[in-house]
Design an enzyme around this catalytic site. Structure first.
Site, PDB file in Angstrom:
ATOM      1  N   ARG A 174       0.841  -1.198   0.000  1.00 25.98           N
ATOM      2  CA  ARG A 174       0.000   0.000   0.000  1.00 25.98           C
ATOM      3  C   ARG A 174       0.878   1.250   0.000  1.00 25.98           C
ATOM      4  O   ARG A 174       1.797   1.379   0.805  1.00 25.98           O
ATOM      5  CB  ARG A 174      -0.916   0.021   1.221  1.00 25.98           C
ATOM      6  CG  ARG A 174      -1.882  -1.157   1.245  1.00 25.98           C
ATOM      7  CD  ARG A 174      -2.861  -1.083   2.384  1.00 25.98           C
ATOM      8  NE  ARG A 174      -3.672  -2.295   2.448  1.00 25.98           N
ATOM      9  CZ  ARG A 174      -4.594  -2.524   3.371  1.00 25.98           C
ATOM     10  NH1 ARG A 174      -4.827  -1.641   4.321  1.00 25.98           N
ATOM     11  NH2 ARG A 174      -5.291  -3.653   3.358  1.00 25.98           N
ATOM     12  N   GLU A 212      -6.750  -0.522  15.817  1.00 27.19           N
ATOM     13  CA  GLU A 212      -7.335  -1.476  14.869  1.00 27.19           C
ATOM     14  C   GLU A 212      -6.347  -2.570  14.492  1.00 27.19           C
ATOM     15  O   GLU A 212      -5.188  -2.298  14.162  1.00 27.19           O
ATOM     16  CB  GLU A 212      -7.780  -0.747  13.604  1.00 27.19           C
ATOM     17  CG  GLU A 212      -8.362  -1.664  12.543  1.00 27.19           C
ATOM     18  CD  GLU A 212      -8.325  -1.069  11.146  1.00 27.19           C
ATOM     19  OE1 GLU A 212      -8.289  -1.852  10.176  1.00 27.19           O
ATOM     20  OE2 GLU A 212      -8.318   0.172  11.028  1.00 27.19           O
ATOM     21  N   ARG A 265       2.019   1.046  10.414  1.00 28.24           N
ATOM     22  CA  ARG A 265       1.563   1.396   9.067  1.00 28.24           C
ATOM     23  C   ARG A 265       2.741   1.338   8.103  1.00 28.24           C
ATOM     24  O   ARG A 265       3.561   2.247   8.041  1.00 28.24           O
ATOM     25  CB  ARG A 265       0.930   2.800   9.071  1.00 28.24           C
ATOM     26  CG  ARG A 265       0.122   3.096   7.804  1.00 28.24           C
ATOM     27  CD  ARG A 265      -0.580   4.444   7.911  1.00 28.24           C
ATOM     28  NE  ARG A 265      -1.577   4.468   8.959  1.00 28.24           N
ATOM     29  CZ  ARG A 265      -2.830   4.041   8.831  1.00 28.24           C
ATOM     30  NH1 ARG A 265      -3.242   3.570   7.670  1.00 28.24           N
ATOM     31  NH2 ARG A 265      -3.680   4.087   9.837  1.00 28.24           N
ATOM     32  N   ARG A 281       0.700  -6.042  12.844  1.00 26.41           N
ATOM     33  CA  ARG A 281       0.016  -5.399  13.969  1.00 26.41           C
ATOM     34  C   ARG A 281      -0.159  -6.375  15.138  1.00 26.41           C
ATOM     35  O   ARG A 281      -0.155  -5.967  16.296  1.00 26.41           O
ATOM     36  CB  ARG A 281      -1.328  -4.836  13.523  1.00 26.41           C
ATOM     37  CG  ARG A 281      -1.177  -3.692  12.534  1.00 26.41           C
ATOM     38  CD  ARG A 281      -2.447  -2.897  12.349  1.00 26.41           C
ATOM     39  NE  ARG A 281      -2.213  -1.787  11.417  1.00 26.41           N
ATOM     40  CZ  ARG A 281      -3.018  -0.734  11.298  1.00 26.41           C
ATOM     41  NH1 ARG A 281      -4.100  -0.649  12.040  1.00 26.41           N
ATOM     42  NH2 ARG A 281      -2.741   0.225  10.433  1.00 26.41           N
TER      43      ARG A 281
END
Length: 426
Positions: free
Chosen positions: A261, A348, A276, A390
């Protein structure tokens, strides 16, 4: 993609649904474009019918010796040959324009999705586990990780920002987490393991909704293929342009893949640490099912993701996303947010969405209900089960010790070759 027939039948409901997404009314403009397209299509069909009739009449007139009528009919056919291609081209252009408008609009939320603008308006549904009570001040993973093999500097040296190099015991922990997740989702939760392409064509990312609106968040190769942002793209497109055997439903699939991404839409967020990244691994869950099954399948997928967190004994909460925080293709989404003691916050770790027929319509993925001669669009669902990086962050922070070591969760030990804890390296 939205169903133009439903918009024709109830434009007010369509605009009301878009309003919940903070999108201005679109039905009037869409129906005007649709009416224009249908009018051109009607003219083209009438012209083609008249051309066929006139062509047949020419032979009849000539057989009767009526050359004047035959010549007039020939002139009419010649004129139609010139005008019909223009009408067909106009119809095609209007169809593309209409589909582009429909493809750029988000899915309509279901009724029980709460109203809201952003993550602050999400609704907590449940909590599991109790955050640990530490005799010391817990650190963030970015402070614990480097001594254990989480090498941010080498990753940046090789590839730039948002890349990380994992070494030794840290790489082993990452691999163990991924294998534990994949084995659990297949052997325990009943998902079929798949090994999928990482490079896909335009049609695939269009089918799952990343194109055309979110191209800037993707990486593209020199030959025009797209690097998958999640295995959702490859797994869901398994049914692209297919009429799936009713007996095969529901299809439950999982894959462990790298994900890529550009994070163009998240500039400046979580730049520190491993949360991230431009490249990361994830165990993805995808379900393709009959419409009447999708709500129950949604709950099943959420439970499958929760089972990983519970096995690892990581405290988390389940959140129902509001209208303003859902992804564009979703009509209902649950997030799982894991507790990070270093940040003193829930973050999250999984997002599980029911997309209804939205993606299936874009992919032309259908099935034939039992006893019916007509096909219907399938429902698709997707979610993380879980994001490996994560989860690694959550293990580091929740299992940290005062001396800088990190205990290996009990459920993970069979995948760690007997390693009991990660210890700082000199």
């Amino acid at each position: 993609m939205h169903d133009i027939r439903q918009i024709r039948e109830n434009p007010e409901a369509f605009d009301a649904g878009l309003k919940r997404r903070s999108v201005e009314p679109q039905a009037q403009a869409i129906l005007a474009l649709d009416e224009q397209r249908r009018a051109v299509a009607t003219r083209a069909q009438e012209g083609q019918s008249r051309r066929n009739e006139a062509s047949k009449a020419i032979g009849k007139a000539m057989g009767q010796g009526d050359t004047a009528t035959a010549d007039a009919l020939k002139a009419e056919v010649a004129q139609l040959k010139e005008t019909l291609p223009a009408l067909e081209a106009e119809e095609k252009e209007l169809t593309v324009k209409l589909n582009d408008v429909l493809a750029g609009l988000p899915n309509i939320p279901v009724d029980d999705v709460p109203e809201g603008e952003d993550e602050n308006d999400n609704v907590e549904v449940a909590k599991w586990g109790t955050p640990g009570d530490y005799a010391f001040s817990p650190k963030e993973h970015a402070d614990i990780g480097p001594a254990l093999g989480l090498d941010f500097e080498t990753g940046a040296k090789i590839s730039g920002a948002r890349f990380t190099f994992l070494k030794g015991q840290m790489a082993r922990l990452h691999r163990a987490l991924a294998q534990f997740m994949l084995d659990t989702q297949t052997a325990t939760n009943g998902f079929m393991e798949c090994n999928v392409p990482l490079l896909v064509k335009d049609e695939a990312v269009y089918g799952t909704g990343q194109l055309p609106k979110f191209a800037e968040d993707l990486f593209q190769t020199t030959d025009g293929r797209w690097m998958i942002p999640t295995a959702e793209v490859s797994l869901t497109n398994y049914v692209q342009n297919e009429i799936v055997d009713n007996a095969a439903l529901p299809l439950r699939m999982t894959a462990l893949t790298p994900c890529f991404r550009s994070e163009a839409g998240a500039a400046g967020r979580d730049t520190r640490g491993f949360i991230r990244q431009h490249q990361f691994e994830k165990v993805e869950l995808v379900t393709v099912c009959r419409p009447e099954e999708s709500e129950a399948e949604h709950e099943k997928m959420v439970a499958a993701a929760e089972s990983i967190l519970q096995a690892l004994e990581l405290p988390y909460r389940k959140v129902l996303l509001c209208t303003g925080d859902m992804g564009a293709t979703a009509r209902k989404t649950f997030d799982l947010e894991v507790w990070l003691p270093g940040q003193q916050a829930y973050r999250e770790i999984s997002s599980i969405s029911n997309c209804g027929p939205f993606q299936a319509r874009r992919m032309n993925a259908r099935y034939k209900p039992e006893g019916s001669k007509k096909t219907e669009f399938l429902h698709t669902l997707n979610g993380s089960g879980l994001a490996v990086g994560r989860t690694l962050v959550a293990v580091l922070e929740n299992y940290q010790q005062e001396d800088g070591s990190v205990l290996v969760p009990e459920a993970l030990k069979p995948w760690m070759g007997g390693l009991e804890k990660l210890v700082p390296q000199g």
